[in-house]
Design an enzyme around this catalytic site. Structure first.
Site, PDB file in Angstrom:
ATOM      1  N   GLU A  54      55.632 -40.629  83.471  1.00 18.96           N
ATOM      2  CA  GLU A  54      56.298 -41.821  84.000  1.00 18.96           C
ATOM      3  C   GLU A  54      57.412 -41.484  84.989  1.00 18.96           C
ATOM      4  O   GLU A  54      57.860 -42.357  85.746  1.00 18.96           O
ATOM      5  CB  GLU A  54      56.888 -42.647  82.846  1.00 18.96           C
ATOM      6  CG  GLU A  54      55.861 -43.278  81.922  1.00 18.96           C
ATOM      7  CD  GLU A  54      55.146 -44.460  82.551  1.00 18.96           C
ATOM      8  OE1 GLU A  54      55.468 -44.817  83.699  1.00 18.96           O
ATOM      9  OE2 GLU A  54      54.260 -45.031  81.894  1.00 18.96           O
TER      10      GLU A  54
ATOM     11  N   GLU B 118      47.739 -26.792  66.905  1.00 16.36           N
ATOM     12  CA  GLU B 118      49.175 -26.864  66.613  1.00 16.36           C
ATOM     13  C   GLU B 118      49.633 -25.765  65.660  1.00 16.36           C
ATOM     14  O   GLU B 118      50.836 -25.537  65.511  1.00 16.36           O
ATOM     15  CB  GLU B 118      49.534 -28.230  66.024  1.00 16.36           C
ATOM     16  CG  GLU B 118      49.000 -28.466  64.623  1.00 16.36           C
ATOM     17  CD  GLU B 118      49.495 -29.792  64.057  1.00 16.36           C
ATOM     18  OE1 GLU B 118      50.203 -29.754  63.042  1.00 16.36           O
ATOM     19  OE2 GLU B 118      49.183 -30.848  64.625  1.00 16.36           O
TER      20      GLU B 118
END
Length: 298
Positions: A82, A113
Site C-alpha cells: 500500500e 515458517e
C-alpha cells in the site's frame, strides 16, 4: 509450548460458540475486537521509538522490511504494497517478506515458517544492509522464520523491531525495539487471524503512516505524495490540491497538469506563485516537506 501462549487459550466467553445463533456470534466477536485498541494504547510507548529509528534510517536511504509467516506475513506484505500508491515511495523502499515466498500469500506453504535459515536467506536475497530496518511479526512471538531473520539482521547491524501478541515473546528478546500487544484468547481458539491479526494490522498502519509523515509525505492531514495512476487517484489528487490551497477544480487541474502530476509541486506553485522548476528544487532542498518549502519561498 503452545499452552503457555495467551493467544492459544480457550475463551471462557465463547465455550458454547457452536450453539450460538448468528447475532450472538457476531456480538461476541465485536465485543472481543473492542479489546484490541485498548491493548495497543498500552504499547504506544514501545511503538514510538521504532517509528523514530525507522524515519532516521529511511532518511539515510534505508528500507523498512517486514518479515512474517502466515497471517502475520500477509499483513506485512499488504502494508508494504500500500505504500507506493499512498505515499509515492518506490516499491523497494518498504518490503514485505513472507515465509514460503509470494505464493504463500494466497496458499499456505507447509513447513516454511519452521525454518530459521529461510528467514536469513530471504534477507540475503534482498541484500540487507546496516542502513535497513527489519520488523519481525509473529502473533505467537516464536516463529522460527522470523527469529532467523531477526538474528541475521542483528548480525548485519540493521535496526530490528518485533511485533508479538504475547508477553515475554522470544522475538522480543532478539529485537532492539520490541512491541507486545497482548490480545488474549480468540473467539475461535487459536485462530490468531482474528484479534491478533487485527492488532497487527493496526500497529503496522501506525508504523508505516507515521514513518511516511516523518518523511514529508503529508501536508496538514492531506496525502500529498500519492501517485495519480488511475482516474480515481487523479480525482483524489485534484481534490487534495483544492483542499490544500482553497482553489477551484479548474485551477487545481491546471496546476497539476503543469506540475506533471506531482501534487506537492502543484500545491507549492499555487501557494507561492513560483515556477514548477523552482517549486521542485525548493521541495528537494527541504527534504520533501511542503510546509518548509513554502516557508522558504515566502
Amino acid at each position: 509450548m503452545l499452552d503457555k501462549l495467551t493467544t492459544e487459550l480457550r475463551n471462557e466467553k465463547t465455550m458454547n460458540l457452536d450453539e450460538m445463533n448468528t447475532i450472538e456470534i457476531l456480538t461476541a466477536m465485536n465485543e472481543e475486537d473492542h479489546r484490541v485498541p485498548q491493548q495497543i494504547a498500552q504499547a504506544l510507548p514501545a511503538i514510538a521509538p521504532l517509528v523514530e529509528e525507522t524515519i532516521k534510517a529511511m532518511k539515510q536511504g534505508g528500507r523498512l522490511i517486514y518479515v512474517g509467516a502466515g497471517t502475520s506475513g500477509r499483513l506485512g506484505v499488504l502494508d508494504a504494497a500500500e505504500c507506493p500508491p499512498t505515499f509515492g515511495v518506490a516499491p523497494d523502499r518498504v518490503i514485505g517478506l513472507i515465509a514460503g515466498g509470494e505464493k504463500a500469500f494466497i496458499e499456505a506453504k507447509e513447513g516454511a515458517e519452521d525454518d530459521e535459515g529461510l528467514g536469513e536467506a530471504d534477507l540475503k536475497k534482498i541484500q540487507l544492509t546496516v542502513r535497513d530496518v527489519v520488523v519481525g511479526i509473529a502473533a505467537s512471538g516464536r516463529t522460527p522464520y522470523v527469529i532467523g531473520a531477526l538474528k541475521y539482521a542483528n548480525q548485519v547491524g540493521a535496526v530490528t523491531g518485533s511485533l508479538a501478541c504475547n508477553r515475554g515473546a522470544a522475538i522480543s528478546r532478539i529485537a532492539t525495539y520490541p512491541i507486545e500487544v497482548e490480545t488474549g484468547s480468540e473467539v475461535l481458539t487459536g485462530s490468531t487471524r482474528l484479534k491478533a491479526g487485527t492488532a497487527q494490522k493496526l500497529v503496522l498502519n501506525m508504523i508505516s503512516t507515521t514513518v511516511m509523515i516523518g518523511l514529508g509525505k503529508a501536508y496538514k492531514n492531506l496525502m500529498v505524495d500519492l501517485k495519480p495512476t488511475n482516474e480515481k487517484l487523479r480525482e483524489r489528487s485534484k481534490r487534495i490540491i483544492m483542499e490544500a490551497t482553497d482553489v477551484e477544480a479548474a485551477v487545481a487541474e491546471k496546476h497539476l497538469r503543469e506540475a506533471g502530476g506531482v501534487v506537492k509541486v502543484a500545491i507549492i506553485t499555487i501557494l507561492t506563485g513560483c515556477s514548477v522548476d523552482q517549486a521542485q528544487m525548493t521541495l528537494d532542498r527541504n527534504g520533501g516537506f511542503i510546509r518548509k518549502a513554502v516557508h522558504e519561498l515566502n
